[in-house]
Scaffold this motif. Structure first.
Motif, mmCIF file in Angstrom:
data_model
loop_
_atom_site.group_PDB
_atom_site.id
_atom_site.type_symbol
_atom_site.label_atom_id
_atom_site.label_comp_id
_atom_site.label_asym_id
_atom_site.label_seq_id
_atom_site.Cartn_x
_atom_site.Cartn_y
_atom_site.Cartn_z
ATOM 1 N N ILE A 124 -19.258 30.386 15.838
ATOM 2 C CA ILE A 124 -19.649 29.179 15.198
ATOM 3 C C ILE A 124 -18.981 28.874 13.768
ATOM 4 C CG2 ILE A 124 -21.760 28.142 14.289
ATOM 5 C CD1 ILE A 124 -23.277 29.940 16.496
ATOM 6 N N ILE A 125 -18.412 27.998 13.550
ATOM 7 C CA ILE A 125 -17.655 27.854 12.193
ATOM 8 C C ILE A 125 -18.254 26.871 11.482
ATOM 9 C CG2 ILE A 125 -15.429 27.793 11.124
ATOM 10 C CD1 ILE A 125 -14.836 28.387 14.472
ATOM 11 N N TYR A 126 -18.636 27.211 10.062
ATOM 12 C CA TYR A 126 -19.201 26.066 9.131
ATOM 13 C C TYR A 126 -18.215 25.749 8.060
ATOM 14 C CZ TYR A 126 -24.003 26.410 11.313
ATOM 15 O OH TYR A 126 -24.891 26.553 12.401
ATOM 16 N N ASN A 127 -18.341 24.632 7.597
ATOM 17 C CA ASN A 127 -17.812 24.478 6.216
ATOM 18 C C ASN A 127 -18.958 24.860 5.259
ATOM 19 O OD1 ASN A 127 -15.235 23.054 6.481
ATOM 20 N ND2 ASN A 127 -16.265 21.510 7.506
ATOM 21 N N GLY A 128 -18.500 25.427 4.111
ATOM 22 C CA GLY A 128 -19.500 25.978 3.133
ATOM 23 C C GLY A 128 -19.009 25.570 1.761
ATOM 24 N N GLU A 129 -20.007 25.815 0.829
ATOM 25 C CA GLU A 129 -19.464 25.225 -0.559
ATOM 26 C C GLU A 129 -19.896 26.598 -1.302
ATOM 27 O OE1 GLU A 129 -20.492 21.348 -1.775
ATOM 28 O OE2 GLU A 129 -20.811 22.303 -4.074
ATOM 29 N N ILE A 130 -19.260 26.878 -2.353
ATOM 30 C CA ILE A 130 -19.332 28.096 -3.197
ATOM 31 C C ILE A 130 -20.298 27.766 -4.191
ATOM 32 C CG2 ILE A 130 -18.396 30.050 -4.469
ATOM 33 C CD1 ILE A 130 -15.844 29.812 -3.010
ATOM 34 N N LEU A 131 -21.507 28.506 -4.405
ATOM 35 C CA LEU A 131 -22.304 27.976 -5.583
ATOM 36 C C LEU A 131 -22.126 28.962 -6.928
ATOM 37 C CD1 LEU A 131 -25.651 27.557 -3.447
ATOM 38 C CD2 LEU A 131 -23.954 25.813 -4.018
#
Ligand SMILES: [Zn+2]
Length: 174
Positions: A124-131
């Protein structure tokens, strides 16, 4: 690989008797079955989660420290724990492998992984954002680095990870 028993399991996890291969007509599958207590061993693929993380138009990859595929690169990724949601796996694995804190954005794709010697995988592949967080390799990574899509390392472990990078490259070309 023996598709119904890739790890060569021998004994019933319930009663300890020796498992036998048996064709189950109702399910139209051969499975490992315990002749003593009737336990059926369902060999299902294991869900794993990977995350696409960009910083300054470069993608984050992790160098594998352990078998299989030691020294090859992957997206930050790992197997789901039994009590986790897939989003929680994404956040935990990224923290463990790269020390970065992330937010999970949206689902990118779900891909099969038939080339992991341990088990078949549903990735399962997500787009993520670095916080935030300081980038450093965790216990199961020997290196973590950002790469331009046009300058990726040649040794990407696992076909599903390669496919994700190819999909991103295609998108970037348009
Ligand atoms: Zn049994």
């Amino acid at each position: 690989m023996n598709e119904i028993n890739p790890r060569n399991f021998k004994f019933c996890p319930v009663c300890g008797d020796r498992l036998k291969e048996k064709y189950l007509g109702e399910e139209q599958h051969t499975r490992l079955v315990c002749p003593n207590c009737g336990f059926i061993f369902y060999m299902n693929p294991t869900p794993a989660v990977a995350v696409i993380l960009f910083r300054d138009e470069k993608i984050l990859l992790v160098k594998r420290k352990f078998k299989p595929k030691i020294g090859d690169w992957t997206l930050p990724a790992g197997f789901m724990e039994y009590d986790e949601t897939s989003e929680e796996t994404a956040i935990r694995e990224t923290k463990e492998e790269t020390n970065l804190d992330i937010e999970v954005k949206n689902l990118f794709a779900v891909l099969p992984g038939f080339d992991d010697s341990r088990v078949h995988v549903v990735l399962i592949i997500y787009n993520g954002e670095i916080l935030g967080g300081d980038l450093k390799p965790g216990d199961d990574a020997s290196d973590v680095r950002f790469f331009s899509l046009d300058d990726l390392p040649g040794n990407i472990a696992f076909s599903a990870h390669r496919e994700v990078l190819e999909m991103l490259l295609e998108k970037a070309d348009k």
